[in-house]
Design a protein around this motif. Sequence first.
Motif, PDB file in Angstrom:
ATOM      1  N   UNK A  75       0.725  -1.531   0.519  1.00  0.00           N
ATOM      2  CA  UNK A  75      -0.157   0.055  -0.061  1.00  0.00           C
ATOM      3  C   UNK A  75       1.019   1.305  -0.216  1.00  0.00           C
ATOM      4  N   UNK A  76       1.610   1.331   0.970  1.00  0.00           N
ATOM      5  CA  UNK A  76       2.165   2.756   0.717  1.00  0.00           C
ATOM      6  C   UNK A  76       3.650   2.189  -0.358  1.00  0.00           C
ATOM      7  N   UNK A  77       3.678   1.462  -1.335  1.00  0.00           N
ATOM      8  CA  UNK A  77       4.521   1.455  -2.866  1.00  0.00           C
ATOM      9  C   UNK A  77       3.550   1.896  -3.749  1.00  0.00           C
ATOM     10  N   UNK A  78       1.598   1.655  -3.649  1.00  0.00           N
ATOM     11  CA  UNK A  78       1.819   1.870  -5.345  1.00  0.00           C
ATOM     12  C   UNK A  78       0.213   2.175  -4.927  1.00  0.00           C
ATOM     13  N   UNK A  79      -0.420   2.538  -3.393  1.00  0.00           N
ATOM     14  CA  UNK A  79      -1.972   3.172  -3.076  1.00  0.00           C
ATOM     15  C   UNK A  79      -2.792   2.527  -3.032  1.00  0.00           C
ATOM     16  N   UNK A  80      -2.743   1.285  -3.096  1.00  0.00           N
ATOM     17  CA  UNK A  80      -3.929   0.058  -3.778  1.00  0.00           C
ATOM     18  C   UNK A  80      -4.612   0.318  -2.383  1.00  0.00           C
ATOM     19  N   UNK A  81      -5.894   0.856  -2.093  1.00  0.00           N
ATOM     20  CA  UNK A  81      -6.321   0.833  -0.461  1.00  0.00           C
ATOM     21  C   UNK A  81      -6.661   0.171  -0.003  1.00  0.00           C
ATOM     22  N   UNK A  82      -7.297  -1.354  -0.823  1.00  0.00           N
ATOM     23  CA  UNK A  82      -7.614  -3.081  -1.003  1.00  0.00           C
ATOM     24  C   UNK A  82      -6.268  -3.725   0.256  1.00  0.00           C
ATOM     25  N   UNK A  83      -4.983  -2.707   0.047  1.00  0.00           N
ATOM     26  CA  UNK A  83      -4.044  -3.542   1.424  1.00  0.00           C
ATOM     27  C   UNK A  83      -4.088  -3.356   2.321  1.00  0.00           C
ATOM     28  N   UNK A  84      -4.399  -2.086   2.443  1.00  0.00           N
ATOM     29  CA  UNK A  84      -4.775  -1.496   3.756  1.00  0.00           C
ATOM     30  C   UNK A  84      -6.220  -1.483   4.569  1.00  0.00           C
ATOM     31  N   UNK A  85      -6.942  -1.709   3.536  1.00  0.00           N
ATOM     32  CA  UNK A  85      -8.198  -2.053   4.085  1.00  0.00           C
ATOM     33  C   UNK A  85      -8.486  -3.519   4.613  1.00  0.00           C
ATOM     34  N   UNK A  86      -8.067  -4.211   3.725  1.00  0.00           N
ATOM     35  CA  UNK A  86      -7.926  -5.509   4.311  1.00  0.00           C
ATOM     36  C   UNK A  86      -6.894  -6.340   5.347  1.00  0.00           C
ATOM     37  N   UNK A  87      -5.381  -5.551   5.318  1.00  0.00           N
ATOM     38  CA  UNK A  87      -5.024  -5.906   6.544  1.00  0.00           C
ATOM     39  C   UNK A  87      -5.439  -4.987   7.933  1.00  0.00           C
ATOM     40  N   UNK A  88      -6.174  -3.538   7.811  1.00  0.00           N
ATOM     41  CA  UNK A  88      -6.947  -3.517   8.592  1.00  0.00           C
ATOM     42  C   UNK A  88      -8.020  -4.493   9.544  1.00  0.00           C
ATOM     43  N   UNK A  89      -8.311  -5.263   8.283  1.00  0.00           N
ATOM     44  CA  UNK A  89      -9.825  -6.083   9.040  1.00  0.00           C
ATOM     45  C   UNK A  89      -8.994  -7.284   9.683  1.00  0.00           C
ATOM     46  N   UNK A  90      -8.032  -7.778   9.100  1.00  0.00           N
ATOM     47  CA  UNK A  90      -7.829  -8.597   9.940  1.00  0.00           C
ATOM     48  C   UNK A  90      -7.194  -8.410  10.372  1.00  0.00           C
ATOM     49  N   UNK A  91      -6.496  -7.870  10.978  1.00  0.00           N
ATOM     50  CA  UNK A  91      -6.133  -7.311  12.144  1.00  0.00           C
ATOM     51  C   UNK A  91      -7.195  -7.826  13.599  1.00  0.00           C
ATOM     52  N   UNK A  92      -8.492  -7.164  13.253  1.00  0.00           N
ATOM     53  CA  UNK A  92      -9.919  -7.137  13.740  1.00  0.00           C
ATOM     54  C   UNK A  92     -10.207  -8.246  14.071  1.00  0.00           C
ATOM     55  N   UNK A  93      -9.900  -9.521  13.050  1.00  0.00           N
ATOM     56  CA  UNK A  93     -10.529 -10.513  13.174  1.00  0.00           C
ATOM     57  C   UNK A  93      -9.759 -11.822  14.153  1.00  0.00           C
ATOM     58  N   UNK A  94      -8.746 -11.050  14.420  1.00  0.00           N
ATOM     59  CA  UNK A  94      -7.424 -12.171  14.700  1.00  0.00           C
ATOM     60  C   UNK A  94      -7.648 -11.450  16.984  1.00  0.00           C
ATOM     61  N   UNK A  95      -7.775 -10.127  17.335  1.00  0.00           N
ATOM     62  CA  UNK A  95      -7.255  -9.847  17.692  1.00  0.00           C
ATOM     63  C   UNK A  95      -8.984  -8.897  17.661  1.00  0.00           C
ATOM     64  N   UNK A  96      -9.876  -9.270  19.110  1.00  0.00           N
ATOM     65  CA  UNK A  96      -9.701 -10.159  19.718  1.00  0.00           C
ATOM     66  C   UNK A  96     -10.087 -11.166  20.303  1.00  0.00           C
ATOM     67  N   UNK A  97     -10.917 -11.854  18.717  1.00  0.00           N
ATOM     68  CA  UNK A  97     -11.112 -12.399  18.282  1.00  0.00           C
ATOM     69  C   UNK A  97     -10.907 -14.538  18.482  1.00  0.00           C
ATOM     70  N   UNK A  98      -9.329 -14.107  17.974  1.00  0.00           N
ATOM     71  CA  UNK A  98      -8.823 -15.024  18.370  1.00  0.00           C
ATOM     72  C   UNK A  98      -7.302 -15.182  19.141  1.00  0.00           C
ATOM     73  N   UNK A  99      -7.597 -14.475  19.950  1.00  0.00           N
ATOM     74  CA  UNK A  99      -6.109 -13.929  21.225  1.00  0.00           C
ATOM     75  C   UNK A  99      -6.650 -14.520  22.157  1.00  0.00           C
ATOM     76  N   UNK A 100      -4.960 -14.919  22.677  1.00  0.00           N
ATOM     77  CA  UNK A 100      -5.384 -15.657  24.469  1.00  0.00           C
ATOM     78  C   UNK A 100      -4.595 -14.362  24.778  1.00  0.00           C
ATOM     79  N   UNK A 101      -4.989 -14.408  26.469  1.00  0.00           N
ATOM     80  CA  UNK A 101      -4.693 -13.138  27.195  1.00  0.00           C
ATOM     81  C   UNK A 101      -3.150 -13.008  27.051  1.00  0.00           C
ATOM     82  N   UNK A 102      -2.336 -13.803  26.598  1.00  0.00           N
ATOM     83  CA  UNK A 102      -1.275 -13.441  26.932  1.00  0.00           C
ATOM     84  C   UNK A 102      -0.490 -12.617  25.591  1.00  0.00           C
ATOM     85  N   UNK A 103      -1.827 -12.261  24.011  1.00  0.00           N
ATOM     86  CA  UNK A 103      -1.507 -11.502  23.009  1.00  0.00           C
ATOM     87  C   UNK A 103      -1.374 -12.856  22.007  1.00  0.00           C
TER      88      UNK A 103
END
Length: 934
Positions: A529-557
């Motif tokens: 995304x930094x190199x190309x400006x293609x927003x789907x990369x940024x959107x995918x990364x943000x959404x992915x993070x939210x699918x893991x934290x907290x939904x698949x996260x143990x207390x220790x992280x």
Amino acid sequence: MARPLSRRTLLRSAILAAAVPGAGAAVAPAASAATLPPPASWALQPFALKDVALGTGIFATKRKLMLDHARGYDVNRLLQVFRANAGLSTLGAVAPGGWEGLDGEANGNLRGHYTGHFLTMLAQAYASTGEQTFADRIATVVGALTDVRTALRTDPKMLAVTGKWGGALELVRGSHQYVDLPAGVLNGASAITLSVWVRPTHDANWQRVFDFGNNTTRYMYLASRNASGVPRFAITTGGAGGEQGLNGTAALPLNQWSHLAVTLSGTTGTLYVNGTAVATNTAMTLTPATLGTLTNNWLGRSNYSGDPLYAGCYDEFNVWSRVLTQAEITSLQSTEAKLSSPGLGNLASYYFQATTGGTFPDASGRGLTATLKRTWGGPSHPGFLAAYPETQFILLESMTGSDYTKVWAPYYTAHKILRGLLDAYTATDDARALDLASGMGDWMHSRLSVLSEATLQRMWGLFSSGEFGGIVEAIVDLHAFTGKAEHLALAKLFDLDSLIDACAANTDTLDGLHANQHIPIFTGLLRLYDATGETRYLTAAKNFWGMVVPHRMYGIGGTSTGEFWKARDSIAGTISATNAETCCAYNLLKLSRTLFFHEQTPAYMDYYERTLFNQVLGSKQDTADAEKPLVTYFIGLTPGHVRDYTPKQGTTCCEGTGMESATKYQDSVYFKAADGSALYVNLYSPSTLTWTEKGVTVTQTTSYPAEQGTTLTFGGSGASFGLRLRVPSWATAGFQVTVNGGAVSGTPVAGSYFTVSRAWKSGDVVRVTVPFRLRVEKALDDPSLQTLFYGPVNLVARNSSTSYLPFGLYANAALSGDLLPTLTPVSGKSLHYTLNGTEFAPFSEGTEDPTHAYFRRSEPKAVFGTVDSGVANPAKPDGTTLLDEVWAAAPFASKAALVARVRTVVDAWVAAGLLASADGVKVVSTADAASYVA
């Protein structure tokens, strides 16, 4: 008809067009020195490791253990697999073992990855400390890899060693080398003697000293070891079942010269070892004449493709067209062949010391020149660098399913090597490292750019074999240095569209995926995304993070079970001995950090603190070891789990990332706004920041988390900027900031940043108070399964029981809602407590004590201020108890406020038929009679 251009093809063309300034124009690197420029899309920028010095504390203590390992480990051991693959001398070094070398899991098909990790560790160590030892070790590795790449680009050359009579040939184990003899070497002889000096260096069975044959049906061989570990000669025209053979009686000693000879004539064959006849067979009917002219005439290679290549040394291989006598064979033990009674072989004679190249002249007079070859062909393509042949990369392109015994994530390994070289370059400005990295980029582009989109999608979708780690991030970084259009185009070739598109649409498809195969993909997408400006990369990364934290996260992280993700929000249901692969934590931290550069969402740094202070610190054992980094692979969360700090013999991916983590603890303590308007203090950690552009130093003095706050002292004068102090999401009350003793106005909000703006002067002192409280976090799928936190610190019970321990925490809860008064502090041990005879300690302590990260919440009675009402604590069908509902309203301003809350809850439960009226009266009167900690 031309095929319509795909989205990728169009974008790839756009990248190339944008990156090339004009036909024939030279492309200037983005940076003239070994500094990676921050992308323009980053609102925040990190400081270099050299700009942040760690102070005394847990991070410095853990880092010292790893720095000592980095100083003491022999880097030639890491280079062994590279040198062996190139046919170079391994300098007597022994490969590390485990996943590095040929004897570990999957035949060492991931070998070379660990060297990349180690190089990154050395680079970070040098950047942090400036200690020349680390730079010297980097130079050794980079120099060796330069030699390796050169050797791989040429035909193999003889590796000369001291022989029995002079020089000798060594075939290094892992070099894939053998000697190819001309087809007429046996000359259809009906009587024959073969004689050779060997010095085996490995004890694998079925290594061939020689093998002359067409296939697995018609051949004649001498193995240094058969299935019983002793030498064996055999000849056949009917495959293995038709072999006529001779077996030795004892194993050949390793690393010692032994003489082997075979005579065959008529019906009699004899095997000699060191001049002694050890086996005779008088029922042999086959001779070389029977075999005829053969296609494959090899020293060191078998006609059976599954047999290992011979590992060891050769001196004097002679073939005679007659049977030598016992006396003649005896004479060969004390005299080189040319001076012995039989003289040189009349069919073939090779000294091996007569060349420095890859061909061996025949001294028999027949002119049968032999050639040193590699089983995989070669030379390699330009730029290729690995510790195994290109065959893993080539085979991957046609695979439809995974088999890691054949192909185990070659591009993952390439990533680690590439990342290590880039880090070496940024740390030491060694142009050789960038040249090697750039060559790898060129080579990968040449391979992948000619593959169809369907092939690429299939490759990257394969579990294990198609794993490529964080290679996209590294390639985009490489492009920032080289400016080569091909390198940016290469980064796009790793797009896994099914994953990117699903995450961009916020569709959770993670169930069943291999966690660490996919987490680093998204850090790479952010860099794309930094190199190309293609927003789907940024959107995918943000959404992915939210699918893991907290939904698949143990207390220790941490995340993952047995390396894989299970269903969303399944925490209690996935507790096992193989939770929280440590690489996952490393990569989620990197992703969180990079996301924060783009969007200053405090949750990213809340996650960073949680995982760094718990799983990452706790994954490193608190023990010095020169041979092992002592880092966990999995962190089991089952009751009574004992951490394994030397998994799978060491050298795993997690030990690699563990080495990296322990040498960059300071990389996210401070960030700066891209325009210089603000300094972000993300972590409370003893350290000193040198902000050169502002002429400012900031020294943070604290024993956090043993101390509930920190002090920042400024050096330098006249710099104006906003000091942005992170207010942790768990710091719900009492967060305070003073400057030079005076309180700063404003209301800190948990889960945000509190800003102090001024022109900073030398001697300014900022004091931050961050009160902790003891709290629980409940498993998303089972509220009764809980884990305990005191501020940022996960407290684990130390107990050998393998069942969940039951604990109640409301017995002496404070009016603030803090559960800590129920526990008893352990004298002289900070952050250690006891409850019901069990000690609780910080997860970060790297011990081998059996631990319980989760416990079963048990509040059987309604107790207030240690006074038992005698009434059972009732629960609703969803598990929520009366006490849960009372304390959910904390903090309470006074005892009266608490009693009022008790009365309100009791009335509601009585009205709902969940509590008897008389019991309700007892509960309220007990609450009113008790005394409470504020």
